[in-house]
Scaffold this motif. Structure first.
Motif, PDB file in Angstrom:
ATOM      1  N   SER A  85       0.811  -1.214   0.000  1.00  0.00           N
ATOM      2  CA  SER A  85       0.000   0.000   0.000  1.00  0.00           C
ATOM      3  C   SER A  85       0.847   1.267   0.000  1.00  0.00           C
ATOM      4  N   ILE A  86       2.105   1.137   0.386  1.00  0.00           N
ATOM      5  CA  ILE A  86       2.948   2.333   0.406  1.00  0.00           C
ATOM      6  C   ILE A  86       3.150   2.874  -1.000  1.00  0.00           C
ATOM      7  N   LYS A  87       3.247   1.966  -1.940  1.00  0.00           N
ATOM      8  CA  LYS A  87       3.531   2.435  -3.302  1.00  0.00           C
ATOM      9  C   LYS A  87       2.290   2.957  -4.018  1.00  0.00           C
ATOM     10  N   ASN A  88       1.121   2.878  -3.367  1.00  0.00           N
ATOM     11  CA  ASN A  88      -0.079   3.447  -3.981  1.00  0.00           C
ATOM     12  C   ASN A  88      -0.047   4.965  -4.048  1.00  0.00           C
ATOM     13  N   GLY A  89       0.810   5.541  -3.239  1.00  0.00           N
ATOM     14  CA  GLY A  89       1.019   6.971  -3.373  1.00  0.00           C
ATOM     15  C   GLY A  89       0.282   7.848  -2.396  1.00  0.00           C
ATOM     16  N   TRP A  90      -0.704   7.314  -1.687  1.00  0.00           N
ATOM     17  CA  TRP A  90      -1.441   8.207  -0.794  1.00  0.00           C
ATOM     18  C   TRP A  90      -1.041   8.096   0.676  1.00  0.00           C
ATOM     19  N   ILE A  91      -0.109   7.221   0.995  1.00  0.00           N
ATOM     20  CA  ILE A  91       0.339   7.112   2.384  1.00  0.00           C
ATOM     21  C   ILE A  91       1.296   8.271   2.714  1.00  0.00           C
ATOM     22  N   THR A  92       0.981   9.012   3.772  1.00  0.00           N
ATOM     23  CA  THR A  92       1.858  10.123   4.148  1.00  0.00           C
ATOM     24  C   THR A  92       2.642   9.829   5.426  1.00  0.00           C
ATOM     25  N   LYS A  93       2.257   8.756   6.108  1.00  0.00           N
ATOM     26  CA  LYS A  93       2.953   8.423   7.356  1.00  0.00           C
ATOM     27  C   LYS A  93       2.907   6.922   7.619  1.00  0.00           C
ATOM     28  N   ILE A  94       3.990   6.405   8.202  1.00  0.00           N
ATOM     29  CA  ILE A  94       4.012   5.017   8.651  1.00  0.00           C
ATOM     30  C   ILE A  94       4.103   5.036  10.172  1.00  0.00           C
ATOM     31  N   LYS A  95       3.226   4.278  10.835  1.00  0.00           N
ATOM     32  CA  LYS A  95       3.328   4.160  12.294  1.00  0.00           C
ATOM     33  C   LYS A  95       3.915   2.796  12.634  1.00  0.00           C
ATOM     34  N   ILE A  96       5.091   2.792  13.224  1.00  0.00           N
ATOM     35  CA  ILE A  96       5.741   1.528  13.573  1.00  0.00           C
ATOM     36  C   ILE A  96       5.015   0.929  14.764  1.00  0.00           C
ATOM     37  N   ASP A  97       4.641  -0.324  14.652  1.00  0.00           N
ATOM     38  CA  ASP A  97       3.868  -0.968  15.711  1.00  0.00           C
ATOM     39  C   ASP A  97       4.626  -1.012  17.037  1.00  0.00           C
ATOM     40  N   LYS A  98       3.873  -0.904  18.120  1.00  0.00           N
ATOM     41  CA  LYS A  98       4.484  -0.823  19.449  1.00  0.00           C
ATOM     42  C   LYS A  98       5.287  -2.058  19.819  1.00  0.00           C
ATOM     43  N   GLU A  99       4.913  -3.175  19.243  1.00  0.00           N
ATOM     44  CA  GLU A  99       5.636  -4.417  19.518  1.00  0.00           C
ATOM     45  C   GLU A  99       7.136  -4.259  19.216  1.00  0.00           C
ATOM     46  N   PHE A 100       7.445  -3.641  18.093  1.00  0.00           N
ATOM     47  CA  PHE A 100       8.841  -3.486  17.683  1.00  0.00           C
ATOM     48  C   PHE A 100       9.515  -2.336  18.430  1.00  0.00           C
ATOM     49  N   VAL A 101       8.704  -1.315  18.715  1.00  0.00           N
ATOM     50  CA  VAL A 101       9.255  -0.154  19.406  1.00  0.00           C
ATOM     51  C   VAL A 101       9.683  -0.538  20.818  1.00  0.00           C
ATOM     52  N   ALA A 116      13.650   7.456   2.596  1.00  0.00           N
ATOM     53  CA  ALA A 116      13.863   7.270   1.160  1.00  0.00           C
ATOM     54  C   ALA A 116      12.609   7.647   0.366  1.00  0.00           C
ATOM     55  N   LEU A 117      11.451   7.331   0.919  1.00  0.00           N
ATOM     56  CA  LEU A 117      10.201   7.596   0.189  1.00  0.00           C
ATOM     57  C   LEU A 117       9.584   8.941   0.557  1.00  0.00           C
ATOM     58  N   GLU A 118      10.240   9.665   1.458  1.00  0.00           N
ATOM     59  CA  GLU A 118       9.727  10.938   1.956  1.00  0.00           C
ATOM     60  C   GLU A 118       8.347  10.783   2.582  1.00  0.00           C
ATOM     61  N   ILE A 119       8.236   9.752   3.389  1.00  0.00           N
ATOM     62  CA  ILE A 119       7.017   9.501   4.154  1.00  0.00           C
ATOM     63  C   ILE A 119       7.373   9.678   5.632  1.00  0.00           C
ATOM     64  N   GLU A 120       6.522  10.370   6.378  1.00  0.00           N
ATOM     65  CA  GLU A 120       6.783  10.559   7.809  1.00  0.00           C
ATOM     66  C   GLU A 120       6.770   9.220   8.530  1.00  0.00           C
ATOM     67  N   VAL A 121       7.549   9.109   9.595  1.00  0.00           N
ATOM     68  CA  VAL A 121       7.540   7.888  10.399  1.00  0.00           C
ATOM     69  C   VAL A 121       7.266   8.261  11.843  1.00  0.00           C
ATOM     70  N   SER A 122       6.390   7.496  12.464  1.00  0.00           N
ATOM     71  CA  SER A 122       6.008   7.750  13.845  1.00  0.00           C
ATOM     72  C   SER A 122       6.089   6.433  14.615  1.00  0.00           C
TER      73      SER A 122
END
Ligand code: C2E
Ligand code: MG
Ligand code: MG
Ligand code: MG
Length: 292
Positions: free
Chosen positions: A197-213, A235-241
């Motif tokens: 879904s990231i390559k669909n173009g409309w994702i502006t942010k990725i939220k890393i799941d708490k399990e990994f955090v 690399a994709l210029e998408i925000e990460v939270s």
């Protein structure tokens, strides 16, 4: 409750009838009660949204707020969000729930604007089914416009599910993105939250799941996974939270890896709407700065 007993007996097999236990009966009753009382709870203030701040680790300022649904049932106590969503779907009240959550988000946006904080984004969770069955794109775009609120201040958080046909959802998400709404991919790294879904173009942010955090400070694998998601975002210029930030160590590691947005019990648990403005102030004036 003979129907309940019969159901249980069938489910467990005739010979196991003796083992029909109160536990199962309680579970069934609980579900029945939840479904029975849900509509009234949505209409009243019993079922409502609580809010959790998302902090910019660079500045210590609150950058966003996530709305999380809450319901304390008079008999059964706290009902989890997934249970609420499932029950709403069962009784056909999912659109009403979506509407209520959206209205709560709008009310908070209005209060943030009044207190001079229009840059704080408000994020609403949308389950795959809500995205599929309701006209959320219209609801959101027209609802914001009618209230004089900016789409730039609003974010939706979505998760993926294998069973859903995403062609309809895709169109709605595209419409929302084009209107200026931010779209975050929630729980990244788990389930079906994937690269597709990231390559669909409309994702502006990725939220890393708490399990990994939460694992990142003790497990090298988790730390590497967190790092690779942060690098991917760059690399994709998408925000990460990052969600589930519970310790200072967590926050420091994230910052050193280049993740600026963080959410978790370290800063605040979700709080009620009457507490949220005070909570923002407390976080921002807190002396416990991380970058020390
Ligand atoms: P989510 O969107 O990934 O939300 C984050 C969950 O992590 C929330 O659980 C939050 O209370 C919890 N959390 C936040 N910080 C920490 C932390 O530091 N440590 C730990 N262990 N947990 C933390 P919650 O409120 O129980 O919500 C569970 C899920 O239910 C959400 O996951 C979201 O997918 C869904 N949900 C919640 N509210 C809504 C809603 O209004 N609508 C829809 N469709 N789904 C919702
Ligand atoms: Mg979320
Ligand atoms: Mg999440
Ligand atoms: Mg989650």
């Amino acid at each position: 409750h003979s129907d309940v007993a019969l159901y249980a007996a069938k489910a467990k097999g005739r010979n196991e009838f003796y083992f029909f236990d109160t536990e199962l009966r309680h579970q069934l009753e609980r579900r029945q009660h939840i479904e029975r009382d849900l509509r009234a709870a949505i209409a009243s203030s019993d079922l409502t949204s609580w809010f959790q701040p998302i902090v910019d680790l660079d500045t210590g300022r609150v950058a966003g707020i996530e709305a999380l649904v809450r319901w304390t049932h008079p008999v059964h106590g706290t009902i989890s969000p997934p249970e609420i969503i499932t029950a709403a779907r069962e009784i056909g009240a999912l659109p009403v729930l979506t509407d209520m959550v959206f209205t709560n988000c709008c009310a908070l946006m209005g209060r943030l604007n009044k207190s001079g904080r229009p840059e704080i984004k408000v994020a609403m969770n949308l389950s795959p089914l809500e995205l599929d069955i309701t006209e959320v794109d219209k609801l959101i775009i027209e609802g914001l416009r009618a209230r004089g609120l900016s789409t730039a201040q609003f974010e939706i958080e979505i998760t993926e599910e294998s069973s859903l046909d995403y062609s309809r959802a895709d169109k709605k998400l595209r419409t929302l993105a084009e209107a200026g709404v931010s779209i975050a991919l929630d729980d990244f790294g788990t389930g079906f939250s994937t690269f597709a879904s990231i390559k669909n173009g409309w994702i502006t942010k990725i939220k890393i799941d708490k399990e990994f955090v939460s694992g990142s400070t003790s497990s090298l694998d988790d730390a590497l996974l967190v790092k690779s998601v942060i690098d991917l975002g760059k690399a994709l210029e998408i925000e990460v939270s990052a969600e589930g930030v519970e310790t200072k160590e967590n926050a420091k590691l994230l910052l050193s890896l280049g993740c600026v947005l963080a959410q978790g019990f370290l800063f605040s648990k979700p709080v009620s709407s009457s507490e949220i403005l005070g909570t923002i102030e407390r976080i921002e004036t807190s002396k416990a700065r991380l970058a020390s």
